[in-house]
Design a protein around this motif. Structure first.
Motif, PDB file in Angstrom:
ATOM      1  N   LEU A 104       0.836  -1.209   0.000  1.00 53.07           N
ATOM      2  CA  LEU A 104       0.000   0.000   0.000  1.00 53.07           C
ATOM      3  C   LEU A 104       0.867   1.255   0.000  1.00 53.07           C
ATOM      4  CD1 LEU A 104      -2.741  -0.900   2.654  1.00 53.07           C
ATOM      5  CD2 LEU A 104      -2.940  -0.955   0.154  1.00 53.07           C
ATOM      6  N   PRO A 105       0.420   2.315  -0.650  1.00 51.39           N
ATOM      7  CA  PRO A 105       1.163   3.578  -0.582  1.00 51.39           C
ATOM      8  C   PRO A 105       1.240   4.041   0.862  1.00 51.39           C
ATOM      9  CG  PRO A 105      -1.022   3.913  -1.531  1.00 51.39           C
ATOM     10  CD  PRO A 105      -0.812   2.441  -1.448  1.00 51.39           C
ATOM     11  N   ALA A 106       2.395   4.589   1.238  1.00 48.95           N
ATOM     12  CA  ALA A 106       2.675   4.865   2.649  1.00 48.95           C
ATOM     13  C   ALA A 106       2.031   6.154   3.128  1.00 48.95           C
ATOM     14  CB  ALA A 106       4.180   4.910   2.874  1.00 48.95           C
ATOM     15  N   HIS A 107       0.736   6.257   2.955  1.00 49.41           N
ATOM     16  CA  HIS A 107      -0.026   7.398   3.453  1.00 49.41           C
ATOM     17  C   HIS A 107      -0.872   6.901   4.620  1.00 49.41           C
ATOM     18  CE1 HIS A 107      -2.954  10.604   3.829  1.00 49.41           C
ATOM     19  NE2 HIS A 107      -2.206  11.348   3.034  1.00 49.41           N
ATOM     20  N   PRO A 108      -0.753   7.517   5.796  1.00 47.43           N
ATOM     21  CA  PRO A 108      -1.444   6.985   6.973  1.00 47.43           C
ATOM     22  C   PRO A 108      -2.938   6.777   6.770  1.00 47.43           C
ATOM     23  CG  PRO A 108       0.100   8.689   7.641  1.00 47.43           C
ATOM     24  CD  PRO A 108       0.075   8.702   6.142  1.00 47.43           C
ATOM     25  N   GLU A 109      -3.627   7.749   6.191  1.00 45.46           N
ATOM     26  CA  GLU A 109      -5.080   7.622   6.063  1.00 45.46           C
ATOM     27  C   GLU A 109      -5.468   6.564   5.035  1.00 45.46           C
ATOM     28  OE1 GLU A 109      -7.519  11.303   7.196  1.00 45.46           O
ATOM     29  OE2 GLU A 109      -5.909  12.097   5.925  1.00 45.46           O
ATOM     30  N   THR A 110      -4.700   6.477   3.956  1.00 43.84           N
ATOM     31  CA  THR A 110      -4.967   5.440   2.957  1.00 43.84           C
ATOM     32  C   THR A 110      -4.826   4.050   3.573  1.00 43.84           C
ATOM     33  OG1 THR A 110      -4.181   6.866   1.167  1.00 43.84           O
ATOM     34  CG2 THR A 110      -4.244   4.503   0.736  1.00 43.84           C
ATOM     35  N   VAL A 111      -3.741   3.854   4.304  1.00 46.01           N
ATOM     36  CA  VAL A 111      -3.507   2.558   4.920  1.00 46.01           C
ATOM     37  C   VAL A 111      -4.566   2.281   5.988  1.00 46.01           C
ATOM     38  CG1 VAL A 111      -1.899   1.218   6.350  1.00 46.01           C
ATOM     39  CG2 VAL A 111      -1.042   2.571   4.422  1.00 46.01           C
ATOM     40  N   TRP A 112      -4.889   3.282   6.801  1.00 46.75           N
ATOM     41  CA  TRP A 112      -5.842   3.057   7.889  1.00 46.75           C
ATOM     42  C   TRP A 112      -7.205   2.628   7.336  1.00 46.75           C
ATOM     43  CZ3 TRP A 112     -10.374   3.769  10.326  1.00 46.75           C
ATOM     44  CH2 TRP A 112     -10.430   3.456  11.695  1.00 46.75           C
ATOM     45  N   ASP A 113      -7.706   3.348   6.350  1.00 50.46           N
ATOM     46  CA  ASP A 113      -9.030   3.011   5.818  1.00 50.46           C
ATOM     47  C   ASP A 113      -9.047   1.633   5.164  1.00 50.46           C
ATOM     48  OD1 ASP A 113     -10.104   5.402   6.701  1.00 50.46           O
ATOM     49  OD2 ASP A 113      -9.785   6.437   4.794  1.00 50.46           O
ATOM     50  N   THR A 114      -7.972   1.297   4.455  1.00 47.74           N
ATOM     51  CA  THR A 114      -7.892  -0.015   3.815  1.00 47.74           C
ATOM     52  C   THR A 114      -7.811  -1.125   4.853  1.00 47.74           C
ATOM     53  OG1 THR A 114      -6.755   0.972   1.913  1.00 47.74           O
ATOM     54  CG2 THR A 114      -6.594  -1.418   2.178  1.00 47.74           C
ATOM     55  N   LEU A 115      -6.990  -0.905   5.871  1.00 42.84           N
ATOM     56  CA  LEU A 115      -6.827  -1.916   6.913  1.00 42.84           C
ATOM     57  C   LEU A 115      -8.114  -2.094   7.718  1.00 42.84           C
ATOM     58  CD1 LEU A 115      -4.760  -3.854   8.093  1.00 42.84           C
ATOM     59  CD2 LEU A 115      -3.964  -2.010   9.601  1.00 42.84           C
ATOM     60  N   TRP A 116      -8.842  -1.012   7.950  1.00 39.81           N
ATOM     61  CA  TRP A 116     -10.111  -1.100   8.682  1.00 39.81           C
ATOM     62  C   TRP A 116     -11.116  -1.976   7.929  1.00 39.81           C
ATOM     63  CZ3 TRP A 116     -12.479  -0.882  13.043  1.00 39.81           C
ATOM     64  CH2 TRP A 116     -13.851  -0.689  13.118  1.00 39.81           C
ATOM     65  N   LEU A 117     -11.206  -1.789   6.625  1.00 39.15           N
ATOM     66  CA  LEU A 117     -12.118  -2.608   5.833  1.00 39.15           C
ATOM     67  C   LEU A 117     -11.717  -4.082   5.895  1.00 39.15           C
ATOM     68  CD1 LEU A 117     -12.598  -0.348   2.681  1.00 39.15           C
ATOM     69  CD2 LEU A 117     -14.278  -0.828   4.462  1.00 39.15           C
ATOM     70  N   HIS A 118     -10.426  -4.316   5.976  1.00 34.98           N
ATOM     71  CA  HIS A 118      -9.930  -5.691   5.995  1.00 34.98           C
ATOM     72  C   HIS A 118     -10.173  -6.368   7.344  1.00 34.98           C
ATOM     73  CE1 HIS A 118      -7.384  -9.122   5.050  1.00 34.98           C
ATOM     74  NE2 HIS A 118      -6.639  -8.884   6.115  1.00 34.98           N
ATOM     75  N   LEU A 119     -10.069  -5.613   8.442  1.00 34.71           N
ATOM     76  CA  LEU A 119     -10.083  -6.205   9.775  1.00 34.71           C
ATOM     77  C   LEU A 119     -11.405  -6.110  10.518  1.00 34.71           C
ATOM     78  CD1 LEU A 119      -6.687  -4.909  11.273  1.00 34.71           C
ATOM     79  CD2 LEU A 119      -7.133  -7.136  10.233  1.00 34.71           C
ATOM     80  N   ARG A 120     -12.325  -5.307  10.050  1.00 33.11           N
ATOM     81  CA  ARG A 120     -13.457  -4.956  10.908  1.00 33.11           C
ATOM     82  C   ARG A 120     -14.363  -6.146  11.257  1.00 33.11           C
ATOM     83  NH1 ARG A 120     -17.087  -1.170   6.835  1.00 33.11           N
ATOM     84  NH2 ARG A 120     -17.538  -2.762   5.261  1.00 33.11           N
ATOM     85  N   GLU A 121     -14.342  -7.211  10.462  1.00 38.46           N
ATOM     86  CA  GLU A 121     -15.171  -8.358  10.838  1.00 38.46           C
ATOM     87  C   GLU A 121     -14.621  -9.050  12.082  1.00 38.46           C
ATOM     88  OE1 GLU A 121     -13.746 -12.293   8.448  1.00 38.46           O
ATOM     89  OE2 GLU A 121     -14.989 -10.888   7.312  1.00 38.46           O
ATOM     90  N   ALA A 122     -13.384  -8.727  12.450  1.00 37.77           N
ATOM     91  CA  ALA A 122     -12.817  -9.252  13.693  1.00 37.77           C
ATOM     92  C   ALA A 122     -13.261  -8.435  14.901  1.00 37.77           C
ATOM     93  CB  ALA A 122     -11.296  -9.265  13.620  1.00 37.77           C
ATOM     94  N   GLY A 123     -13.980  -7.353  14.657  1.00 37.00           N
ATOM     95  CA  GLY A 123     -14.473  -6.529  15.749  1.00 37.00           C
ATOM     96  C   GLY A 123     -14.232  -5.068  15.482  1.00 37.00           C
ATOM     97  N   ALA A 124     -15.104  -4.231  16.027  1.00 33.95           N
ATOM     98  CA  ALA A 124     -15.003  -2.789  15.798  1.00 33.95           C
ATOM     99  C   ALA A 124     -14.044  -2.109  16.756  1.00 33.95           C
ATOM    100  CB  ALA A 124     -16.388  -2.149  15.930  1.00 33.95           C
ATOM    101  N   GLY A 125     -13.459  -2.863  17.655  1.00 36.62           N
ATOM    102  CA  GLY A 125     -12.537  -2.266  18.613  1.00 36.62           C
ATOM    103  C   GLY A 125     -11.728  -3.349  19.281  1.00 36.62           C
ATOM    104  N   GLY A 126     -11.188  -3.044  20.446  1.00 40.24           N
ATOM    105  CA  GLY A 126     -10.383  -4.025  21.145  1.00 40.24           C
ATOM    106  C   GLY A 126      -9.085  -4.301  20.422  1.00 40.24           C
ATOM    107  N   ILE A 127      -8.764  -5.578  20.174  1.00 40.74           N
ATOM    108  CA  ILE A 127      -7.475  -5.895  19.560  1.00 40.74           C
ATOM    109  C   ILE A 127      -7.383  -5.356  18.133  1.00 40.74           C
ATOM    110  CG2 ILE A 127      -7.134  -7.918  21.023  1.00 40.74           C
ATOM    111  CD1 ILE A 127      -7.806  -9.648  18.585  1.00 40.74           C
TER     112      ILE A 127
END
Length: 395
Positions: A104-127
């Motif tokens: 991923l391009p090393a832009h914090p917001e780009t990475v954060w939004d992409t990673l959130w879409l990838h991980l959110r089924e594991a939970g909206a918070g916590g780990i």
């Protein structure tokens, strides 16, 4: 155009470390290459507390991450949990975050939004958000370092100093230990202090708050923190009994997800309410604000997922004219507070900052001088962890 050839992955080792390496590039239309994430490496450590936070919290757990870009630069990130979940966070970084961010391009917001879409089924918070924080903080470190200035300047510095309030995880202290701590705060020049409440007997809380008020005098702001120990009935009784001691705010009087109860309590009392250290998403803070359930927001930069969501919470709070006072972690929170839209205070739990725990290998990026926090101006966020010390302490 994004080109990501197959990644080279090393298997997890005994220390829970995983390195993912990839050759990746992001190209602008002009043909100029944009650095991309090439590798993510993380390790979990234990940092003993000189003043334990109770019999079950003798140490903090710090997960240190290193993000390497395709141009060879590295940034340091971290996440934090006082008691539980460190190895689960490490596993999520190892098995899910590293492959997802590689290329991923090393832009914090780009990475954060992409990673959130990838991980959110594991939970909206916590780990989930704790793991994301380690990646996000590393990317902001890289971004500020590349610009040659400190994190506060990269975020948009609005002030050079912020006030610090003395804080303690002291519900287990004897009355003598508690008043001695209050005297230390006064001697250091603190103009605001916070203590824990929530004993089984309300009379015990009244005695302790009265004793601290006597020690600090009438002109020092006094906050109390119930850490979600009350229900609505007990919170009403407690606030009524403690209000005569001139409370600056009451923190987490109810469970963090009881928005209705908190809104009712706020309508029923004249004491400002603070909340947010256990709220994990921007939408969660939106709900707090729209429910008119608090007067002060307290996001924890690790628990919300890093600097990117922390900034979004700050802008959201400004729209409601509600101040943000970052929760814990003054070594980083102080830098964020210098860039917040509204004035803020920073919490300094006695002897619990990274600098005072002795886990940094360079001078701290902030200087805690009594009741004032000042930036030291180090490039990036300036947090360089003493890994050798942490490894020894973790044995």
């Amino acid at each position: 155009m994004l080109t990501v050839p197959p990644a080279a992955v090393t298997a997890p080792g005994r220390g829970g470390i995983r390195t993912v390496t990839a050759t990746a590039s992001c190209t602008r239309p002009s043909g100029t290459a944009v650095p991309a994430v090439a590798a993510l490496r993380a390790e979990a450590y234990r940092a003993p507390l000189p003043r334990p936070w109770g019999p079950n919290v003798p140490a903090h757990h710090v997960i240190v991450a290193e993000v390497t870009l395709t141009d060879g630069r590295t940034g340091t990130g971290f996440t934090w949990t006082p008691a539980t979940g460190a190895l689960a966070v490490l596993a999520l970084l190892d098995h899910d975050c590293a492959p997802a961010v590689t290329g991923l391009p090393a832009h914090p917001e780009t990475v954060w939004d992409t990673l959130w879409l990838h991980l959110r089924e594991a939970g909206a918070g916590g780990i989930t958000t704790l793991a994301m924080a380690a990646v996000d903080i590393a990317l902001w470190d890289l971004r500020a370092s590349a610009a040659g200035h400190c994190l506060a300047d990269e975020l948009g510095r609005r002030r050079d100093t912020v006030p610090v309030y003395g804080s303690g995880v002291n519900l287990h202290y004897t009355l003598g230990e508690l008043t001695a701590q209050a005297r230390r705060w006064v001697e250091r020049g603190h103009r605001a202090v916070k203590i824990k409440v929530g004993h089984e007997e309300l009379a015990v809380d009244v005695e302790r708050v009265a004793a601290v008020r006597e020690v600090i005098g009438p002109d020092v702001a006094l906050m109390i923190d119930a850490n979600q120990r009350w229900d609505l009935f007990r919170a009403r009784r407690a606030v009524a009994a403690l209000e005569p001691f001139g409370l600056h705010w009451v923190e987490e009087p109810l469970p963090a997800d009881d928005l209705a109860g908190q809104a009712r309590l706020r309508r029923d009392t004249g004491v400002p309410l603070a909340a947010g250290e256990n709220v994990r998403t921007v939408r969660g803070f939106r709900d707090l604000l729209t429910a008119e359930a608090c007067d002060v927001l307290q996001p924890n930069v690790a628990r919300v997922g890093g600097i990117t969501p922390f900034r979004r919470i700050g802008e959201l709070a400004r729209a409601f004219d509600v101040p943000v006072h970052p929760h814990l972690l003054p070594d980083l929170s102080g830098q964020l507070a210098c860039a917040l839209p509204l004035p803020a205070m920073v919490e300094d739990v006695e002897d619990a900052s990274f600098a005072r725990l002795g886990i940094l290998r360079n001078p701290a990026p902030v200087n805690l001088d009594g009741s004032v926090l000042r930036l030291t101006g180090q490039p990036g966020h300036g947090l360089r962890f003493d890994v050798d010390h942490l490894r020894k302490a973790s044995r």
